[in-house]
Design a protein around this motif. Structure first.
Motif, short mmCIF file in Angstrom:
data_model
loop_
_atom_site.label_atom_id
_atom_site.label_comp_id
_atom_site.label_asym_id
_atom_site.label_seq_id
_atom_site.Cartn_x
_atom_site.Cartn_y
_atom_site.Cartn_z
N TYR A 32 -8.65 -12.63 6.19
CA TYR A 32 -9.95 -12.78 5.59
C TYR A 32 -9.85 -12.12 4.21
O TYR A 32 -9.30 -11.03 4.08
N PHE A 34 -11.57 -11.14 0.28
CA PHE A 34 -12.83 -10.74 -0.35
C PHE A 34 -12.58 -10.38 -1.82
O PHE A 34 -11.50 -9.90 -2.18
N TYR A 36 -14.75 -7.94 -4.51
CA TYR A 36 -15.88 -7.03 -4.74
C TYR A 36 -15.92 -6.71 -6.23
O TYR A 36 -14.89 -6.70 -6.91
N LEU A 46 -20.30 -7.04 -2.76
CA LEU A 46 -19.53 -8.23 -2.43
C LEU A 46 -19.82 -9.33 -3.44
O LEU A 46 -20.99 -9.64 -3.72
N LYS A 49 -16.41 -14.23 -0.35
CA LYS A 49 -15.46 -14.01 0.74
C LYS A 49 -14.94 -15.34 1.26
O LYS A 49 -15.60 -16.37 1.17
N PHE A 90 -12.27 -5.90 -7.45
CA PHE A 90 -11.31 -5.56 -6.41
C PHE A 90 -11.15 -6.71 -5.43
O PHE A 90 -12.13 -7.26 -4.95
N ILE A 94 -8.48 -8.44 5.06
CA ILE A 94 -8.57 -7.95 6.43
C ILE A 94 -7.87 -8.96 7.30
O ILE A 94 -8.06 -10.17 7.14
N SER A 102 -9.25 -2.58 6.26
CA SER A 102 -9.12 -3.45 5.11
C SER A 102 -8.21 -2.80 4.07
O SER A 102 -8.13 -1.58 4.00
N PHE A 104 -7.40 -2.81 -0.01
CA PHE A 104 -7.91 -3.18 -1.32
C PHE A 104 -6.78 -3.16 -2.34
O PHE A 104 -5.86 -2.34 -2.27
N GLY A 105 -6.90 -4.06 -3.31
CA GLY A 105 -6.01 -3.99 -4.45
C GLY A 105 -6.41 -2.84 -5.36
O GLY A 105 -7.42 -2.19 -5.14
#
Lengths: 114, 113
Positions: A32, A34, A36, A46, A49, A90, A94, A102, A104-105
């Motif tokens: 999944y 996303f 942000y 958000l 997604k 970002f 997930i 999760s 994050f980059g």
């Protein structure tokens, strides 16, 4: 295991120009994905997604992203940048077998020049 | 409805002191996350709670860090014997069951002097 790579810690575009923020992920199972956004002195919110279904997803403020499994990418685009788009973005992943942790980059700071 | 809230918004502490950070998730959200964001850097996962399952503590950087959650409500992140490298913004997020997008609080800015 999962990981996220955002290419380019800083991106600068002129107002009205195309915005392209790159995100590549690694995942052993369907992810999944996303995006942000964090505006200056604000919390993360958000943007959009991808979970299942249509691979092109649209988010708020005219942004969209396309899930490309063959390229393991989820790049964020906007046809025409606005000054208010200046923020940090970002990408996050997930694994759908672990609806929790999760990754994050490191984030990409977008600057929009007048 | 109310979003995720965190307190305090700012905390300045002396090196070696303990601090406790609080997070109130969105009502009904089963999952709760803590992250650390150092200046100019991305989000560093710390810990994740999901319902009554054992928390995923794999991101805690040392045994000075601990977190608790009461049922599906408030969570506290405790940092013992703070060090200067603990200075950062600590972010809390929650998400509902079956949904994976996270709703973030405004963060607590911790400064260790």
């Amino acid at each position: 295991a999962q990981s996220v790579t955002q290419l380019g810690s800083h991106v600068s575009v002129s107002e009205g120009a195309l915005v392209l923020l790159r995100c590549n992920y690694s995942s052993s199972v369907p992810p999944y994905l996303f995006w942000y956004v964090q505006y200056p002195n604000q919390g993360l919110q958000l943007l959009l997604k991808y979970t299942t279904g249509a691979t092109l997803v649209k988010g708020i403020n005219g942004f969209e992203a396309e899930f490309k499994k063959s390229e393991t990418s989820f790049h964020l685009t906007k046809p025409s940048a606005h000054m208010s788009d200046a923020a940090e973005y970002f990408c996050a992943v997930i694994l759908n077998t672990n609806a929790g942790k999760s990754t994050f980059g490191d984030g990409t700071t977008l600057t929009v020049k007048p | 409805g109310a979003g995720v809230s965190q307190s305090p918004s700012n905390k300045v502490t002396e090196k070696g002191k303990d601090v406790e950070l609080r997070c109130d998730p969105i009502s009904g959200h089963t999952a709760l996350y803590w992250y650390r964001q150092r200046l100019g850097q991305g989000l560093e996962f710390l810990i994740y709670f999901q319902g009554n399952s054992a928390p995923d503590k794999s991101g805690l950087p040392s045994d000075r860090f601990s977190a608790e959650r009461t049922g599906e409500s408030v969570s506290t992140l405790t940092i013992q014997r703070t060090q200067q490298e603990d200075s950062a913004v600590y972010l809390c997020a929650s998400s509902g069951q079956g949904y994976y997008e996270q709703y973030f609080g405004p963060g607590t800015r911790l400064t260790v002097t």
